[in-house]
Design a protein around this motif. Structure first.
Motif, PDB file in Angstrom:
ATOM      1  N   LEU A 205      58.190  89.578 -20.184  1.00 14.44           N
ATOM      2  CA  LEU A 205      59.549  89.093 -19.942  1.00 14.44           C
ATOM      3  C   LEU A 205      60.373  90.159 -19.219  1.00 14.44           C
ATOM      4  N   GLY A 206      60.285  91.403 -19.676  1.00 17.61           N
ATOM      5  CA  GLY A 206      61.054  92.474 -19.050  1.00 17.61           C
ATOM      6  C   GLY A 206      60.656  92.708 -17.608  1.00 17.61           C
ATOM      7  N   GLN A 207      59.363  92.650 -17.313  1.00 17.60           N
ATOM      8  CA  GLN A 207      58.904  92.821 -15.929  1.00 17.60           C
ATOM      9  C   GLN A 207      59.440  91.705 -15.042  1.00 17.60           C
ATOM     10  N   ILE A 227      65.776  85.817 -28.715  1.00 23.94           N
ATOM     11  CA  ILE A 227      64.522  86.556 -28.541  1.00 23.94           C
ATOM     12  C   ILE A 227      64.020  87.053 -29.887  1.00 23.94           C
ATOM     13  N   ASP A 228      62.714  87.337 -29.947  1.00 26.96           N
ATOM     14  CA  ASP A 228      62.084  87.840 -31.162  1.00 26.96           C
ATOM     15  C   ASP A 228      62.323  89.344 -31.262  1.00 26.96           C
ATOM     16  N   PRO A 229      62.815  89.847 -32.394  1.00 32.14           N
ATOM     17  CA  PRO A 229      63.182  91.268 -32.467  1.00 32.14           C
ATOM     18  C   PRO A 229      62.029  92.247 -32.311  1.00 32.14           C
ATOM     19  N   VAL A 230      60.783  91.831 -32.575  1.00 31.83           N
ATOM     20  CA  VAL A 230      59.665  92.778 -32.448  1.00 31.83           C
ATOM     21  C   VAL A 230      58.877  92.586 -31.164  1.00 31.83           C
ATOM     22  N   GLU A 231      59.355  91.763 -30.253  1.00 32.02           N
ATOM     23  CA  GLU A 231      58.589  91.513 -29.029  1.00 32.02           C
ATOM     24  C   GLU A 231      59.353  91.925 -27.770  1.00 32.02           C
ATOM     25  N   ILE A 232      60.248  92.902 -27.907  1.00 29.19           N
ATOM     26  CA  ILE A 232      60.948  93.438 -26.741  1.00 29.19           C
ATOM     27  C   ILE A 232      60.018  94.448 -26.073  1.00 29.19           C
ATOM     28  N   ASP A 233      59.631  94.171 -24.817  1.00 32.13           N
ATOM     29  CA  ASP A 233      58.664  95.034 -24.139  1.00 32.13           C
ATOM     30  C   ASP A 233      59.365  96.236 -23.502  1.00 32.13           C
ATOM     31  N   ASP A 234      58.572  97.197 -23.013  1.00 29.16           N
ATOM     32  CA  ASP A 234      59.119  98.456 -22.499  1.00 29.16           C
ATOM     33  C   ASP A 234      60.085  98.240 -21.342  1.00 29.16           C
ATOM     34  N   LEU A 236      61.944  95.610 -20.767  1.00 29.89           N
ATOM     35  CA  LEU A 236      63.197  95.046 -21.270  1.00 29.89           C
ATOM     36  C   LEU A 236      64.029  96.123 -21.956  1.00 29.89           C
ATOM     37  N   TRP A 237      63.385  97.030 -22.671  1.00 31.63           N
ATOM     38  CA  TRP A 237      64.130  98.155 -23.259  1.00 31.63           C
ATOM     39  C   TRP A 237      64.824  98.971 -22.178  1.00 31.63           C
ATOM     40  N   ARG A 238      64.124  99.228 -21.055  1.00 34.67           N
ATOM     41  CA  ARG A 238      64.730  99.996 -19.967  1.00 34.67           C
ATOM     42  C   ARG A 238      65.916  99.250 -19.360  1.00 34.67           C
ATOM     43  N   LEU A 239      65.788  97.938 -19.237  1.00 29.53           N
ATOM     44  CA  LEU A 239      66.890  97.145 -18.705  1.00 29.53           C
ATOM     45  C   LEU A 239      68.097  97.181 -19.636  1.00 29.53           C
ATOM     46  N   ILE A 240      67.855  97.107 -20.940  1.00 32.43           N
ATOM     47  CA  ILE A 240      68.949  97.201 -21.912  1.00 32.43           C
ATOM     48  C   ILE A 240      69.698  98.514 -21.729  1.00 32.43           C
ATOM     49  N   LEU A 250      72.521  90.549 -27.405  1.00 28.32           N
ATOM     50  CA  LEU A 250      71.183  90.058 -27.715  1.00 28.32           C
ATOM     51  C   LEU A 250      71.258  89.123 -28.914  1.00 28.32           C
ATOM     52  N   HIS A 251      70.715  87.920 -28.749  1.00 24.03           N
ATOM     53  CA  HIS A 251      70.655  86.981 -29.877  1.00 24.03           C
ATOM     54  C   HIS A 251      69.243  87.033 -30.449  1.00 24.03           C
ATOM     55  N   LEU A 252      69.133  87.477 -31.701  1.00 25.02           N
ATOM     56  CA  LEU A 252      67.837  87.739 -32.325  1.00 25.02           C
ATOM     57  C   LEU A 252      67.444  86.607 -33.262  1.00 25.02           C
ATOM     58  N   SER A 253      66.194  86.176 -33.153  1.00 26.44           N
ATOM     59  CA  SER A 253      65.650  85.171 -34.065  1.00 26.44           C
ATOM     60  C   SER A 253      65.163  85.898 -35.321  1.00 26.44           C
ATOM     61  N   ILE A 254      66.057  86.052 -36.295  1.00 24.80           N
ATOM     62  CA  ILE A 254      65.764  86.842 -37.497  1.00 24.80           C
ATOM     63  C   ILE A 254      65.320  85.947 -38.656  1.00 24.80           C
ATOM     64  N   GLN A 255      66.104  84.911 -38.950  1.00 26.61           N
ATOM     65  CA  GLN A 255      65.840  83.881 -39.961  1.00 26.61           C
ATOM     66  C   GLN A 255      66.090  84.330 -41.394  1.00 26.61           C
ATOM     67  N   ALA A 256      65.719  85.570 -41.757  1.00 27.68           N
ATOM     68  CA  ALA A 256      65.944  86.049 -43.130  1.00 27.68           C
ATOM     69  C   ALA A 256      65.926  87.577 -43.139  1.00 27.68           C
ATOM     70  N   GLY A 257      66.517  88.156 -44.192  1.00 29.72           N
ATOM     71  CA  GLY A 257      66.540  89.611 -44.316  1.00 29.72           C
ATOM     72  C   GLY A 257      65.778  90.109 -45.520  1.00 29.72           C
TER      73      GLY A 257
END
Length: 420
Positions: A205-207, A227-234, A236-240, A250-257
């Motif tokens: 996604l980030g590429q 987006i899924d919080p554990v699937e942010i690729d390198d 996308l991190w650089r773009l952030i 960023l809207h995170l699909s967390i669902q529960a804590g």
């Protein structure tokens, strides 16, 4: 109606941003086919309440326009077409793949129910939309479907397997939308961070976003849906960290804590993963804000488990919350688990919403005195880079423009701002 305009085609859209995008695709197909005097109901299946609202809207539409053709589509129609076909108000039922085919909207004899096996769909195309019916921002579908099987979720059975739109098509559609005046584009998908493995070269996604922004420098603002919080690729991190055109939201699909609830949901993350993601994003871009999807009262959830989710709001500084009381969906594993009483689910959802409103007030108060860039959605009203509602002291800026303004106060959950 001799001598007058043909009766309108109206679209009633329920659910996600992807549905909103697809409604515009259908609007274009219906217009090209010369369809008139019709109501298209684009349904959602994420909760039982969403289905109930769609049925209610169908009955109301028939009362309001007794002669109109009522065409029902979307996830609820894909999953249970027979139930909608059995409604006397319904003229046709189209599946999620069929609704995006121009041929489904043409003349000639059309099957009353046209819903194929969504699991057999292996590709998703770009569907160029001329515009978004006067809206300030445009959506682009870059991905569809989901290969994961969260225990509460029926959506994979409405959307089919994960599949990605090729890069070239995304660039072409973005250029076309910018050319007609859109300053902000929102990327949508069912499981956005699963973009790419089915395409040549397997881009992430980030590429894809990095290449898109390079190919369309005239695009001013890009926003991501959930987006899924554990699937942010390198990439996308650089773009952030480095790309000002990627909005700091960023809207995170967390669902529960709570970890036990997350495991029973079959989510891909634990509590610490959400904390780590938020900390890393904030370190790279201190002004970033987070939205979150949260489910209250998932089966087996105890009061302590609920408190873990409640506490996560403050620990991660979550601002824009979508709160849902758990809704049992027939055919999902969670529907067979021990259920939390509905009154308790609703009470926990209300508690989360109250905490979310407090978090939002804190964020808005922190914006007072700052300069923002508001995308105008209607005269005198817009959204900041952080997706905060903005009320401007001057309403002369045209819809779709971006206005620099200074925040002077807050009222009714919105920023008050003076154009600079």
């Amino acid at each position: 109606m001799s001598g007058g305009l043909a009766p309108a085609v109206d679209i009633l859209t329920f659910g996600c941003r992807l549905n909103a995008y697809e409604s515009e695709v259908m609007r274009g197909h219906a217009q090209a086919a010369g369809l008139s005097d019709a109501i298209i109901v684009n349904t959602c299946a994420v909760t039982a309440e969403a289905e109930r609202q769609a049925r209610q809207a169908i009955r109301r539409a028939r009362r309001d326009r007794p002669d109109a053709q009522i065409i029902v589509t979307g996830c609820a129609a894909q999953i249970d077409p027979a139930a909608f076909a059995a409604m006397p108000e319904v003229s046709r039922v189209l599946g999620n793949a069929e609704k995006l085919n121009a041929e489904s909207w043409g003349g000639g004899t059309q099957a009353r129910v046209s819903v194929n096996d969504i699991m057999s769909v292996t590709e998703t195309a770009s569907h160029l939309t001329a515009g978004f019916d006067g809206k300030a921002r445009a959506f682009i579908q870059v991905q569809n479907g989901c290969d994961h099987r969260c225990t509460f979720c029926i959506i994979p059975y409405g959307r089919g397997p994960a599949r990605s739109v090729p890069m070239g098509a995304i660039v072409a559609e973005t250029r076309a939308l910018v050319a007609v005046g859109f300053r902000e584009v929102v990327m949508t998908g069912v499981d956005l961070t699963s973009y790419g493995p089915d395409l040549p070269g397997q881009p992430t996604l980030g590429q894809m976003i990095r290449r898109l922004l390079a190919a369309v420098p005239e695009l001013e603002r890009l926003r991501l849906s959930s987006i899924d919080p554990v699937e942010i690729d390198d990439d996308l991190w650089r773009l952030i960290a480095e790309e000002p055109r990627l909005m700091p939201h960023l809207h995170l699909s967390i669902q529960a804590g709570d970890d036990m609830v997350l495991k029973r949901m079959k989510r891909r993350h634990l509590r610490v993963d959400v904390q780590t993601t938020c900390e890393r994003a904030r370190a790279l871009r201190p002004d970033i804000v987070f939205g979150a999807d949260l489910i209250a009262g998932f089966p087996t959830e105890t009061e302590d488990m609920h408190l873990n989710t409640l506490n996560l709001l403050d620990e991660c500084g979550l601002t824009w919350l979508h709160i849902f009381p758990y809704s049992a969906r027939k055919g999902t594993p969670a529907a067979r688990m021990p259920q939390v009483p509905m009154e308790r689910r609703k009470a926990r959802a209300a508690e989360l919403r109250t905490a979310g409103e407090r978090r939002l007030d804190l964020f808005l108060a922190g914006q007072v005195g700052r300069d923002i860039a508001a995308l105008i959605e209607k005269p005198g009203e817009g959204r900041s880079e952080h997706y905060a509602p903005v009320h401007l002291a001057d309403d002369r800026a045209p819809v779709g423009s971006v206005v620099r303004a200074r925040v002077t106060g807050i009222a009714d959950g919105a920023l008050l701002a003076q154009p600079l």
